[in-house]
Design an enzyme around this catalytic site. Structure first.
Site, mmCIF file in Angstrom:
data_model
loop_
_atom_site.group_PDB
_atom_site.id
_atom_site.type_symbol
_atom_site.label_atom_id
_atom_site.label_comp_id
_atom_site.label_asym_id
_atom_site.label_seq_id
_atom_site.Cartn_x
_atom_site.Cartn_y
_atom_site.Cartn_z
ATOM 1 N N ARG A 47 4.783 24.755 -10.476
ATOM 2 C CA ARG A 47 4.140 23.636 -11.168
ATOM 3 C C ARG A 47 2.839 24.098 -11.827
ATOM 4 O O ARG A 47 1.799 23.483 -11.661
ATOM 5 C CB ARG A 47 3.855 22.513 -10.158
ATOM 6 C CG ARG A 47 3.791 21.133 -10.769
ATOM 7 C CD ARG A 47 3.135 20.172 -9.797
ATOM 8 N NE ARG A 47 3.191 18.824 -10.301
ATOM 9 C CZ ARG A 47 2.455 17.834 -9.842
ATOM 10 N NH1 ARG A 47 1.597 18.032 -8.852
ATOM 11 N NH2 ARG A 47 2.551 16.635 -10.343
ATOM 12 N N LYS A 93 -4.752 12.058 1.191
ATOM 13 C CA LYS A 93 -3.376 12.552 1.032
ATOM 14 C C LYS A 93 -3.477 14.030 0.704
ATOM 15 O O LYS A 93 -4.046 14.413 -0.319
ATOM 16 C CB LYS A 93 -2.679 11.791 -0.091
ATOM 17 C CG LYS A 93 -1.236 12.260 -0.359
ATOM 18 C CD LYS A 93 -0.541 11.308 -1.324
ATOM 19 C CE LYS A 93 0.814 11.825 -1.769
ATOM 20 N NZ LYS A 93 1.423 10.930 -2.773
ATOM 21 N N ASP A 131 -4.284 8.778 -6.364
ATOM 22 C CA ASP A 131 -3.461 9.993 -6.259
ATOM 23 C C ASP A 131 -3.940 11.032 -7.278
ATOM 24 O O ASP A 131 -5.076 10.957 -7.782
ATOM 25 C CB ASP A 131 -1.975 9.619 -6.432
ATOM 26 C CG ASP A 131 -1.020 10.569 -5.743
ATOM 27 O OD1 ASP A 131 -0.758 11.642 -6.316
ATOM 28 O OD2 ASP A 131 -0.537 10.262 -4.636
ATOM 29 N N ASP A 132 -3.097 11.960 -7.594
ATOM 30 C CA ASP A 132 -3.396 13.079 -8.491
ATOM 31 C C ASP A 132 -4.034 12.603 -9.806
ATOM 32 O O ASP A 132 -3.714 11.525 -10.310
ATOM 33 C CB ASP A 132 -2.062 13.785 -8.785
ATOM 34 C CG ASP A 132 -2.243 15.135 -9.419
ATOM 35 O OD1 ASP A 132 -3.378 15.493 -9.758
ATOM 36 O OD2 ASP A 132 -1.229 15.832 -9.574
ATOM 37 N N ASP A 178 9.733 12.029 -2.291
ATOM 38 C CA ASP A 178 9.312 11.415 -3.552
ATOM 39 C C ASP A 178 10.342 10.409 -4.036
ATOM 40 O O ASP A 178 10.091 9.691 -5.009
ATOM 41 C CB ASP A 178 9.098 12.493 -4.630
ATOM 42 C CG ASP A 178 7.660 12.973 -4.648
ATOM 43 O OD1 ASP A 178 6.808 12.318 -4.011
ATOM 44 O OD2 ASP A 178 7.384 14.002 -5.296
ATOM 45 N N ASP A 235 -1.648 17.141 -0.419
ATOM 46 C CA ASP A 235 -0.392 17.487 -1.088
ATOM 47 C C ASP A 235 -0.258 19.005 -1.181
ATOM 48 O O ASP A 235 -1.258 19.729 -1.199
ATOM 49 C CB ASP A 235 -0.413 16.861 -2.493
ATOM 50 C CG ASP A 235 0.980 16.612 -3.052
ATOM 51 O OD1 ASP A 235 1.963 17.087 -2.456
ATOM 52 O OD2 ASP A 235 1.073 15.937 -4.096
ATOM 53 N N MET A 236 0.954 19.491 -1.249
ATOM 54 C CA MET A 236 1.219 20.928 -1.416
ATOM 55 C C MET A 236 2.464 21.039 -2.279
ATOM 56 O O MET A 236 3.554 20.725 -1.825
ATOM 57 C CB MET A 236 1.424 21.552 -0.032
ATOM 58 C CG MET A 236 1.990 22.950 -0.058
ATOM 59 S SD MET A 236 0.995 24.037 -1.067
ATOM 60 C CE MET A 236 1.610 25.633 -0.573
HETATM 61 C C1 DGJ Z 1 3.905 15.196 -5.315
HETATM 62 C C2 DGJ Z 1 3.836 14.028 -4.377
HETATM 63 O O1 DGJ Z 1 4.988 13.997 -3.597
HETATM 64 C C3 DGJ Z 1 3.653 12.742 -5.156
HETATM 65 O O2 DGJ Z 1 3.654 11.654 -4.282
HETATM 66 C C4 DGJ Z 1 2.393 12.831 -5.943
HETATM 67 O O3 DGJ Z 1 1.289 12.854 -5.076
HETATM 68 C C5 DGJ Z 1 2.404 14.051 -6.830
HETATM 69 N N1 DGJ Z 1 2.697 15.246 -6.096
HETATM 70 C C6 DGJ Z 1 1.095 14.222 -7.531
HETATM 71 O O4 DGJ Z 1 1.042 15.378 -8.214
#
Ligand code: DGJ
Length: 761
Positions: A452, A485, A375-376, A557, A487-488
């Site tokens: 963010r 994945k 992930d991130d 989340d 993401d936004m």
């Molecule tokens: C928001 C996502 O919903 C999370 O699952 C994760 O990927 C974070 N961003 C990472 O910054």
């Protein structure tokens, strides 16, 4: 024929499996709605249903009549008419379909019949996601063209049905041949006038960590609407809505569903008017929208999906599930079993390196996981969320061997690697921003807001998209990445593009969505083997538009299984479980600190795409054993869960018995040979209620063998630990299970669960 036109009565009739939709061309070319409801099989002339033919007083005083009408024609006033697509400014005072300004500044639009054609195949919308027909499926489309009474402005209305489905797809194309620009202020996808009023309106509301909660309340005069101006669908509401009779249940009552195939600003509304009719309206939100349509150009609205059920909400939902799974989702992953994954986010957040990731993967392999998602935090100088978005090259401190090195080590374990991107935003502290500050979305002369710590990238511009696409494509080409994945993590503010003229800035929001779709389409075409999962700070962009590109979307989340009950139950009213990203996470949960057994967490994740979001190093041997059992159960029942029928049995929103809320649901394979029953008890206080649940969707003539997995609790000496137990429940007929029900003893304690496998003998 599913779509027909009666020359004599001038009535169009559109049939789906179980519904009929009819409208007619009235005197002077008005196209007005007649009927939407239970399927009518005979070929009666439905034109008598026009309210122009109704006896009695005109419907509105003071009446506004069409210019050509004569004394006595007052019932023809536009506000009384049930129009298929109505223009603003000529006497319809409800939500109108089309609003805009001609070159002379005038706003009156009076749409009348021009022509029509009925063609084979589904409508396709350039640059926009839409429902398609599969090979072997027959689709039928009516294209009905309306024209403004005074100007060469056209609205082409598209109506598509597919044999075997109950949904009706609608969209509109506005065509300008006026010889000058036409400014569209609002072009909705569809309005539908329903001639009845004893409805409840179901909408979805929420916030981050609590998306798509169900709100059901009686309709009232005026308008109930859900809208987004966030640039995305948002966490606050969803672009879908259901109308159902006050008495409608899962299995009975008339229901209408409306869903927009779109991922940007939207409006969906139900408006009870002065004459006790409900107008459903769906489309792009007019707020912040304006589109300069040059002479000779066309504008396509997103598609709206309408559906009708006279057998309650369950049937309505299952129809949407089938359509979304098979006629929206595309590519390899719509049918193939998707990998069971583990995501690094809750396990490590930004604090990982190659060794740590390999350790997570190795640990998860023990309980059947097939893919690790990094992930991130893997790129640029990213150690926290305040830098590097836009620099999609590996962080050498964390990944000394690059993505290729990590990928090789994961592949050597017999697993696949997935990777996280946030393609639509940019950190000011990034090389990309330092090189191209103009790529970010800002209003010149105005300090930009941040989300963010990020600014938006101007996805309306091809060169901006190309830059990010090339970076992403390089990562996907250099290593055999199996999953992305997307993401936004912020909403749109300061909507403005340096590439648009001042009179086109109102196009920004929609062009942004079109840009995102174009980017995702490129990924879909060029990397067809990659499973794309969308995400937006959890479920902030959970919509059918996104599902066209990514067959699964991170639902929220909030990974707490008991909270997920409400989120996933709400989502299931429209969306199939195959689209709901859902994981087994730590217990206690990092969001809510609630404890839950492995079984409870797994049951919740199985009503979704099933994966993990934890560090295996922190799990006990007993937990890992139970996780392996759960993964194997999920794999065993994959097709029943993802391709079967879904039945909601007990709502987590209600008090099932005095001291316990219960969430229960069931999957049944299409051939009714196997089923899976899931139950989670919420807020239980040692309830001794005699509790039955009637199962659904089984074959009453078949007998089923029932095997139960359930939470057991050790006593005080063991610290009240929960463990997974099993028992044979015996053999029962489908008829008994559906009529008398399962007799269940409630388990003692909060968040305890039961999973029952049913196999036909
Ligand atoms: C928001 C996502 O919903 C999370 O699952 C994760 O990927 C974070 N961003 C990472 O910054």
């Amino acid at each position: 024929m599913p779509i027909s036109f009666q020359e004599k009565s001038k009535v169009f009739t559109i049939h789906t499996e179980n519904s009929t939709y009819a409208f007619m061309i009235e005197r002077l070319g008005l196209v007005t709605h007649l009927y939407y409801g239970e399927r009518i099989y005979d070929e009666s002339d439905l034109s008598y249903l026009t309210n122009a033919a109704a006896v009695g007083r005109p419907a509105l005083y003071p009446e506004i009549t069409y210019p050509e009408f004569e004394a006595g024609d007052a019932k023809y006033c536009p506000h009384a008419r049930l129009q298929e697509y109505s223009g603003f400014g000529n006497g319809d005072y409800r939500t109108t379909s089309l609003q805009g300004r001609f070159a002379d500044g005038s706003q009156t639009i009076d749409l009348r019949y021009h022509s029509h054609k009925i063609v084979e195949g589904a409508a396709s919308l350039p640059g926009l996601p839409c429902v398609y027909a599969n090979e072997g499926e027959k689709a039928h489309t009516l294209v009905l063209t309306l024209k403004d009474a005074a100007q060469e402005l056209y609205a082409e209305l598209y109506y598509t049905v597919i044999d075997g489905h109950d949904e009706l797809m609608r969209s509109a194309r506005i065509v300008n041949k006026t010889g000058a620009p036409f400014m569209i202020d609002s072009a909705l996808s569809a309005i539908v006038d329903i001639r009845k009023k004893d409805f409840d309106v179901i909408t979805f509301y929420g916030r981050q960590d609590s998306e798509r909660f169900v709100d059901r309340s009686p309709i009232r005069h005026g308008k109930i609407s859900c809208e987004s101006t966030a640039g995305l669908t948002s966490h606050f509401s969803n672009n879908s809505l259901i109308l159902c009779e006050h008495t409608a249940t899962e299995d009975s009552g008339e229901c209408y569903g409306a869903v927009l195939v779109y991922s940007g600003n939207y409006t969906v509304s139900a408006e009870l008017d002065h004459a006790e009719r409900v107008r459903l309206a769906l489309g792009i939100n007019p707020a912040g929208f304006c589109w300069k349509l040059e002479d000779g150009e066309a504008f396509d609205t997103p598609q709206a999906i309408l559906s009708y059920s006279n057998k309650g909400l369950g049937q309505l939902s299952r129809g949407f599930h089938n359509l979304i799974r098979y006629n929206i989702c595309r590519g390899k992953w719509k049918d193939a079993r998707r990998p069971v994954l583990i995501n690094s986010w809750e396990a490590a957040v930004f604090d990982f390196d190659e060794d740590k990731l390999v350790e997570i993967a190795r640990g998860a392999k023990e309980f059947g996981v097939e893919l690790l998602v990094m992930d991130d935090g893997w790129f640029g100088n990213r150690t926290w969320d305040d830098s590097s978005v836009g620099d999609w090259t590996p962080n050498k401190n964390k990944l000394p061997g690059g993505i290729t090195g990590l990928c090789k080590r994961i592949n050597d374990l017999g697993m696949d690697l997935g990777i996280w991107f946030e393609p639509e935003t940019i950190s000011e502290n990034s090389d990309l921003y330092r090189a191209h500050p103009d790529y970010s979305v800002q209003v010149p002369g105005r300090a930009p807001t941040r989300g963010r710590w990020e600014l938006l990238l101007d996805m309306t511009r091809k060169e901006v998209r190309d830059n990010i696409y090339n970076q992403v494509a390089k990562v996907l080409t250099d290593s055999p990445i199996a999953y992305v994945k997307w993401d936004m993590n912020r909403y749109i503010t300061d909507a403005y593009s340096l590439a648009l003229a001042s009179d086109q800035q109102g196009e920004f929001y929609h062009r942004y969505v079109l840009g995102v779709y174009e980017f995702m389409e490129r990924l879909h075409q060029n990397f067809p083997h990659v499973l794309l999962e969308n995400c937006s700070s959890g479920g902030g962009r959970y919509d059918v538009g996104m599902m066209y590109y990514s067959p699964q979307i991170w639902c929220s989340d909030n990974t707490c299984p008991t909270h997920r009950m409400k989120i996933q139950y709400g989502s299931s009213l429209i969306y199939p479980v195959s689209t709901m990203g859902s994981h087994v996470a730590f217990s206690p949960n990092i969001n809510t600190f609630h404890d839950a057994s492995v079984l409870t967490r797994s049951i919740s994740a199985m009503a979704g795409t099933f994966g993990f979001e934890l560090d295996p190093a922190h799990e006990s041997e007993q937990s890992k054993k139970e996780m392996l059992l759960a993964t194997n159960l999920y794999k065993k029942h994959y097709f029943t869960i993802n391709h079967g029928d879904y039945y909601r049995l007990v709502s987590p929103y209600e008090q099932a018995v005095p001291t316990s809320r219960i969430s229960a649901w069931q999957f049944v394979s299409k051939n009714q040979e196997s089923a899976l029953f899931s139950l989670v008890q919420l807020d239980n206080v040692n309830d001794s209620a005699d509790f039955f649940v009637k199962l659904k969707g089984l074959d009453s003539r078949k007998t089923y063998k029932l095997h139960r997995y359930f939470d057991s609790r050790n006593g005080k000496e063991q610290g009240f630990t929960t463990y997974l137990d099993e028992a044979e429940l015996g053999i029962f007929s489908g008829e008994v299970l559906m009529k008398a029900g399962l007799h269940l003893q409630l388990l003692r304690g909060d968040n305890m669960s039961t999973l029952i496998e049913l196999e036909a003998l």
